[in-house]
Design an enzyme around this catalytic site. Structure first.
Site, PDB file in Angstrom:
ATOM      1  N   ASP A  17      60.288  34.798  38.897  1.00 48.56           N
ATOM      2  CA  ASP A  17      59.748  35.495  40.070  1.00 48.56           C
ATOM      3  C   ASP A  17      60.246  34.800  41.339  1.00 48.56           C
ATOM      4  O   ASP A  17      60.667  33.645  41.305  1.00 48.56           O
ATOM      5  CB  ASP A  17      58.209  35.471  40.040  1.00 48.56           C
ATOM      6  CG  ASP A  17      57.615  36.219  41.232  1.00 48.56           C
ATOM      7  OD1 ASP A  17      58.057  37.352  41.499  1.00 48.56           O
ATOM      8  OD2 ASP A  17      56.730  35.671  41.916  1.00 48.56           O
ATOM      9  N   SER A  18      60.153  35.524  42.445  1.00 42.84           N
ATOM     10  CA  SER A  18      60.543  34.951  43.735  1.00 42.84           C
ATOM     11  C   SER A  18      59.621  33.798  44.142  1.00 42.84           C
ATOM     12  O   SER A  18      59.997  32.965  44.949  1.00 42.84           O
ATOM     13  CB  SER A  18      60.501  36.039  44.803  1.00 42.84           C
ATOM     14  OG  SER A  18      59.204  36.620  44.842  1.00 42.84           O
ATOM     15  N   TYR A  49      61.286  37.419  48.815  1.00 39.60           N
ATOM     16  CA  TYR A  49      62.523  38.170  48.607  1.00 39.60           C
ATOM     17  C   TYR A  49      62.403  39.580  49.210  1.00 39.60           C
ATOM     18  O   TYR A  49      63.396  40.218  49.515  1.00 39.60           O
ATOM     19  CB  TYR A  49      62.806  38.344  47.113  1.00 39.60           C
ATOM     20  CG  TYR A  49      63.353  37.151  46.362  1.00 39.60           C
ATOM     21  CD1 TYR A  49      63.336  35.863  46.872  1.00 39.60           C
ATOM     22  CD2 TYR A  49      63.901  37.346  45.086  1.00 39.60           C
ATOM     23  CE1 TYR A  49      63.834  34.790  46.140  1.00 39.60           C
ATOM     24  CE2 TYR A  49      64.403  36.283  44.351  1.00 39.60           C
ATOM     25  CZ  TYR A  49      64.368  35.002  44.875  1.00 39.60           C
ATOM     26  OH  TYR A  49      64.870  33.959  44.141  1.00 39.60           O
ATOM     27  N   GLY A  50      61.153  40.036  49.302  1.00 37.77           N
ATOM     28  CA  GLY A  50      60.919  41.460  49.586  1.00 37.77           C
ATOM     29  C   GLY A  50      61.361  41.948  50.951  1.00 37.77           C
ATOM     30  O   GLY A  50      61.430  43.153  51.191  1.00 37.77           O
ATOM     31  N   ASN A  81      59.028  42.466  41.235  1.00 40.37           N
ATOM     32  CA  ASN A  81      59.423  43.866  41.417  1.00 40.37           C
ATOM     33  C   ASN A  81      60.704  43.982  42.240  1.00 40.37           C
ATOM     34  O   ASN A  81      61.562  44.803  41.955  1.00 40.37           O
ATOM     35  CB  ASN A  81      58.313  44.635  42.139  1.00 40.37           C
ATOM     36  CG  ASN A  81      57.136  44.924  41.240  1.00 40.37           C
ATOM     37  OD1 ASN A  81      56.949  46.035  40.780  1.00 40.37           O
ATOM     38  ND2 ASN A  81      56.323  43.912  40.975  1.00 40.37           N
ATOM     39  N   THR A  82      60.814  43.123  43.261  1.00 36.15           N
ATOM     40  CA  THR A  82      61.991  43.208  44.136  1.00 36.15           C
ATOM     41  C   THR A  82      63.255  42.876  43.348  1.00 36.15           C
ATOM     42  O   THR A  82      64.275  43.572  43.454  1.00 36.15           O
ATOM     43  CB  THR A  82      61.814  42.256  45.343  1.00 36.15           C
ATOM     44  OG1 THR A  82      60.574  42.551  45.989  1.00 36.15           O
ATOM     45  CG2 THR A  82      62.948  42.404  46.330  1.00 36.15           C
ATOM     46  N   GLU A 159      48.366  35.337  49.603  1.00 36.27           N
ATOM     47  CA  GLU A 159      48.682  33.912  49.419  1.00 36.27           C
ATOM     48  C   GLU A 159      47.662  33.039  50.143  1.00 36.27           C
ATOM     49  O   GLU A 159      47.371  31.926  49.710  1.00 36.27           O
ATOM     50  CB  GLU A 159      50.112  33.627  49.884  1.00 36.27           C
ATOM     51  CG  GLU A 159      51.094  34.411  49.049  1.00 36.27           C
ATOM     52  CD  GLU A 159      52.360  33.673  48.739  1.00 36.27           C
ATOM     53  OE1 GLU A 159      52.739  32.793  49.510  1.00 36.27           O
ATOM     54  OE2 GLU A 159      52.981  34.001  47.706  1.00 36.27           O
ATOM     55  N   CYS A 192      54.264  45.351  43.292  1.00 37.50           N
ATOM     56  CA  CYS A 192      54.504  43.990  43.781  1.00 37.50           C
ATOM     57  C   CYS A 192      53.614  43.043  42.991  1.00 37.50           C
ATOM     58  O   CYS A 192      52.451  43.369  42.712  1.00 37.50           O
ATOM     59  CB  CYS A 192      54.174  43.920  45.278  1.00 37.50           C
ATOM     60  SG  CYS A 192      54.241  42.255  45.950  1.00 37.50           S
ATOM     61  N   HIS A 194      51.993  40.508  43.755  1.00 39.25           N
ATOM     62  CA  HIS A 194      50.777  40.011  44.413  1.00 39.25           C
ATOM     63  C   HIS A 194      49.632  41.023  44.448  1.00 39.25           C
ATOM     64  O   HIS A 194      48.468  40.640  44.408  1.00 39.25           O
ATOM     65  CB  HIS A 194      51.088  39.641  45.862  1.00 39.25           C
ATOM     66  CG  HIS A 194      51.915  38.419  46.032  1.00 39.25           C
ATOM     67  ND1 HIS A 194      53.144  38.262  45.433  1.00 39.25           N
ATOM     68  CD2 HIS A 194      51.695  37.283  46.734  1.00 39.25           C
ATOM     69  CE1 HIS A 194      53.642  37.085  45.776  1.00 39.25           C
ATOM     70  NE2 HIS A 194      52.785  36.481  46.564  1.00 39.25           N
TER      71      HIS A 194
END
Ligand code: DGL
Length: 281
Positions: A17-18, A49-50, A81-82, A159, A192, A194
């Site tokens: 993941d990013s 990344y998004g 997802n990105t 976050e 996403c 998150h």
């Protein structure tokens, strides 16, 4: 190199993941496949990344995939997802390891959930711009109407742990107004890593904005299920006596990373399970 089928099946599954949000996918995988060993790589040095260009996402994803593949894994899950939207085909062609993304599982979940045939997608700017969800949904059912909304403010809010209260409520409401009002959307897919943490709030705000019932779904559970099916079909499931494990590699230790990680994973991560690694891109 594993010599026997048993040795090969005992290899870990990579999850990339990013950042830390992909631990929502790890959580779903561990719920379903508790005996599998997982190695998680979060590119915390470069998240998010998004908001970045496809070229940059691809460059980051390529460098990180190279590192996690070198660990010796039997499959790689792109929890992000990105990355799934931008780099899945490329990574599949480039690396000699099975690569599974999260867009198709999310699309499948949404398609089976909708009754009106109108689906909304909430995702990062890059995932929305890639058109990956509309493509995946259309390939499953071309009659479904899709509307997308980028929701970039949700990642930093989550976050920070702001998942309820006036500020997240206002932000979620703004995004949902653009997505839902004057539509027949009855299913929103959270595109996403998150956003599942905001699911209760998104459900609540959707129900105040429109009269009909709106279902909020995400890809994590279905992605875990498709991984389980994939391992079984390819005879790659871990040996019966295997003991599950999770190791975490991060490219940076950002402020409060342990608290943030625990939020996504749903459990505390022992510090000795987290290793910081440097990746040049
Ligand atoms: N992991 C990303 C995703 O699922 C969200 C965070 C980011 O923008 O990197 O799209």
């Amino acid at each position: 190199m594993p010599q026997t089928m048993r040795e090969r099946n005992a290899l870990p599954i990579g999850v990339f993941d990013s950042g830390l949000g992909g631990l929502t996918v790890v959580r779903a995988i561990r719920d379903l496949l508790p005996a599998e060993r997982l190695i998680y790589l979060g590119d915390t040095a470069r998240v998010p990344y998004g908001t970045r260009s496809p070229e940059t996402v691809l460059r980051y994803a390529k460098a990180c995939t190279k590192v996690i593949v070198q660990e010796g894994i039997k499959a790689l899950v792109l929890a992000c997802n990105t990355v799934s939207a931008v780099a899945l085909d490329w990574l599949r062609a480039e690396f000699d390891v099975p690569v599974l993304g999260v867009i198709e599982p999310g699309a499948r979940t949404a398609v089976s959930a909708t009754k009106t045939g109108h689906v909304g997608v909430l995702a990062t700017h890059r995932t929305v711009a890639s058109g990956a969800y509309p493509r995946a949904i259309a390939s499953l059912n071309s009659r479904i109407e899709i509307r997308q909304q980028a929701a970039p403010l949700l990642v930093p809010l989550i976050e920070e742990g702001w998942i309820e209260g006036d500020v997240p409520t206002l932000v979620v409401r703004r995004y949902l107004e653009s997505l839902l009002v004057d539509t027949r959307i009855d299913t929103i897919v959270l595109g996403c890593t998150h956003y599942p943490l905001l699911k209760p709030l998104i459900e609540k705000e959707a129900s105040t904005l429109v009269k009909h019932k709106v279902l909020v779904v995400d890809s994590a559970t279905q992605a875990a299920q498709e991984l389980a099916d994939f391992l079984r079909e390819r005879q790659l499931s871990c040996p019966d006596d295997a003991r599950g494990d999770l190791e975490v590699r991060l490219t940076d230790r950002p402020a409060q990373f342990a608290e943030i990680a625990a939020r996504f994973l749903g459990e505390h991560l022992e510090p000795d399970r987290i290793v910081t690694i440097l990746i040049d891109v």
